[in-house]
Design a protein around this motif. Structure first.
Motif: not given
Length: 709
Positions: A68-69, A81-86, A90-92, A264-265
């Motif tokens: 779902p992530l 802000e939300k795009y970068r959080e996601l 996702r990277c994690k 996203g970066v």
């Protein structure tokens, strides 16, 4: 069981394995072209990658689709802000999945390239963020540091810290030698003191630094207590507290905001004010400082030490080459599937035909499909060449071959990054236009692909500046040849043909028909002449500039346009073609796959070569009208031949629909149904605007608001 029965049983079992790895594609409008194909797309996929790689790729794609992530979001619905959080989450998660263990990586290093490819196809921001932390940051430490720095690599793997690579400054990018951040050694405290003399020395464009990085590999000018500067060195610097993400005392760090792509970066800037770091945080492979403050280095030549300290950049250029190819594959897959299902006009008023049937559409797109295949093969082979170099570095190979291998890979990667990123950039734009208005819709992803590819032309070295490294490498061989020092021979063989320099320059275009030109060796032989000619002309131009009183700097500067730049591009195009030619001509290619692969190779070679027609005529390789016409006609004939195979060729390289994320290019080919469904799913698509009252107000317009002087 008889031998024939056993063979049939084996073939049946192989088909079952194929069906599991590569399920049949849905029936629909694209089936028309799939049935016309001259080969089985599944067989080609297995030949190119092998079942193990296909399974590995399938595992990654399936994990992303089921998590779902990684659910897709409508374009524009996410704030920055939300795009970068996601992207961070996702990277994690990718690191938690641990798709590729160290043991698997050692056994099959090519899987690392496959992992990058999969992440890039899902979202380029995810790949870049992942690479900067888990590859670029850690590789810089591993290659420039020593055993004492291994703790940082472990902390990244355990997700205790998050890293970035900090080289560029506001006032200096490609000119790394003149970076102005300083690191002065305090012998009493056994610490380095980092300082940014002014805002022009602020580190900038550092990916992951804007909001998330806790640590950075920072390049700074190393000063010893005696005031001597020993040049650029790398340090591991803590930027933020991992427990609070607050910046460390003495660190001013911030975010650079919206960019044209890869949002996203979090690209950031940082300035240092008397920031003290432990002495052991100096990455000391190229140079170190004794406790007394004396500088120590195994490199006597500062230029060699500087080159070695920036050696990690080759790995970045190798990976960017693959990223460019990945973007090209995405763009051309969307455009080909669209073109095979989009019907416009026709021979009669009652019949509309797919736009792929038009020669103009074929000429615009199919050469980029051939380029995707040729460049992908080159990218894989260059990656394996780099692995060979990296293994030598790990085992501290000091041989002459290892040193020469490093020079050759540096020269190849400095040209392959420009070639791949520019081909992807031009290809993405051509694909966008070839899809008409639907290509302009953000939901169909071509704009995103183009914008996310754009920085590939700049970071890890501006493309035009990088090409000078490759031309310098080639010119060095000419200099040595003139001095009769050594034969022209390199570890990977990319320059070996230059040993026949004089003989090659005597060659002329001899093909007399389209049939002759369909053999990719025609373009290959022409490229050999082209590189030799441009090498000779570049050398002569440089020598002439020197004779006219120019300094070395001025002579090189005045020898770039039409000479050294063209030389570097022709050389890398030749190398890509040469490797792909050998691959497609190899006896291991199944007979049923040989024709299509050979056609792709011939098309790529002639299409790339056609951009140099002026030089081919200028230098006398081609004379009269015939050569130019034959090459043009062969390109068009090859496009027509490959037209019926184009959809199947895309099926081999395209990711699943969830990853591709383009309604006009789904595997079922239901162009309008998928487009309509996606449009209706948009946020508030059927609602009136929130500012409707402003439109519907009954207040009359009285007077004029035009300002008066």
């Amino acid at each position: 069981m008889t031998p024939s029965t056993a063979t049939k049983a084996k073939e049946t079992n192989s088909e079952k394995v194929l069906d599991v790895l590569l399920p049949d594609l849905p029936k629909g409008p694209l089936s028309v072209y799939r049935e016309k194909s001259s080969f089985c797309w599944k067989e080609l996929a297995v030949f190119l990658d092998g079942e193990d790689i296909i399974l590995f790729r399938k595992i990654i794609f399936t994990a992303l689709e089921n998590d779902p992530l990684f659910a897709r979001h409508t374009e524009g619905d996410l704030s920055l802000e939300k795009y970068r959080e996601l992207t961070f989450l996702r990277c994690k998660r990718i690191m938690e999945y641990d798709f590729l263990t160290q043991e698997e990586l050692m056994a099959q290093p090519l899987k690392l390239l496959v992992l990058w490819n999969c992440l890039a196809m899902y979202d380029m921001s995810l790949l870049v963020k992942y690479l900067l932390n888990s590859q670029v940051f850690t590789n810089a430490i591993a290659s420039a540091g020593s055993e004492r720095h291994s703790k940082f690599v472990e902390q990244v793997r355990n997700m205790e810290i998050f890293g970035c690579f900090s080289l560029t400054e506001i006032s200096h990018g490609s000119d790394a030698k003149h970076m102005r951040t300083t690191a002065t050694f305090d012998a009493n405290a056994k610490e380095f003191i980092l300082n940014s003399p002014d805002f022009e020395a602020a580190k900038c464009w550092v990916g992951n630094l804007g909001k998330t990085a806790t640590h950075a590999v920072v390049y700074a000018q190393l000063y010893t207590p005696d005031g001597m500067c020993h040049g650029l060195h790398a340090f591991v610097v803590q930027i933020r507290d991992p427990k609070t993400l607050m910046s460390m005392p003495g660190v001013m760090v911030g975010d650079m905001g919206w960019k044209l792509g890869i949002n996203g970066v979090d690209n950031g800037f940082v300035m240092f004010h008397n920031l003290r770091i432990p002495q052991e945080n100096l990455l000391n492979r190229t140079g170190d400082v004794a406790p007394t403050g004396t500088y120590i280095s195994s490199f006597k030549d500062p230029k060699q030490r500087f080159g070695a300290s920036l050696g990690t950049l080759s790995s970045g250029r190798v990976s960017i080459t693959d990223v460019g190819v990945c973007n090209l594959k995405l763009a051309i897959s969307i455009a080909i599937r669209f073109s095979a299902t989009r019907r416009q006009f026709g021979p009669t008023d009652k019949e509309e035909i797919p736009v792929l049937e038009y020669q103009m559409q074929q000429w615009r797109l199919i050469p980029y499909l051939a380029a995707a295949y040729a460049l992908e093969h080159f990218s894989k082979s260059l990656f394996m060449n780099f692995i060979e170099l990296h293994v030598g570095l790990m085992f501290k190979d000091k041989s002459a071959r290892q040193a020469e291998l490093g020079r050759e890979i540096h020269a190849l990667s400095c040209a392959s990054k420009p070639l791949a990123s520019w081909t992807a950039q031009h290809g993405a734009q051509e694909c966008r236009e070839a899809c008409g208005g639907h290509g302009f819709l953000a939901m169909n992803r071509l704009g995103e692909i183009r914008n996310d590819n754009d920085p590939n032309c700049t970071y890890e070295g501006d493309n035009n500046v990088l090409l000078q490294q490759t031309s310098n490498y080639l010119l060095s061989w000419v200099t040595m040849k003139h001095e009769d020092k050594v034969p022209i021979e390199s570890p990977l063989g990319s320059v070996n043909f230059l040993e026949r320099f004089d003989d090659i320059l005597g060659h002329r275009f001899t093909a007399s028909s389209v049939k002759d030109c369909i053999d990719s060796s025609v373009a290959l032989v022409a490229y050999e002449w082209l590189v030799c000619y441009l090498l000779r002309e570049s050398y002569k131009k440089f020598q002439k500039e020197k004779q006219n009183g120019s300094s070395d700097f001025e002579a090189r500067n005045n020898s770039q346009v039409y000479y050294c730049r063209s030389l570097a591009l022709a050389f890398i195009e030749y190398t890509v073609l040469q490797r792909y030619h050998e691959y497609t001509q190899d006896s291991s290619v199944p007979p049923n796959l040989q024709p299509v692969l050979k056609h792709l190779c011939a098309l790529y070679g002639l299409w790339a070569l056609s951009k140099h027609m002026a030089v081919l005529y200028q230098g006398g390789y081609c004379t009269g009208e015939q050569p130019g016409r034959i090459i043009q006609h062969t390109i068009l004939d090859l496009c027509a031949v490959l037209k019926d195979d184009a959809v199947a060729l895309v099926d081999v390289i395209v990711p699943p629909d969830f990853i591709l994320n383009s309604p006009i290019a789904r595997a079922d080919g239901e162009l309008y149904k998928n487009l309509w469904t996606t449009m209706l799913q948009g946020s508030k698509v059927l609602e009136r605007p929130s500012w409707w009252a402003e439109f519907c107000t009954n207040k009359p317009i009285i007077g004029s608001l035009r300002p008066k002087l």
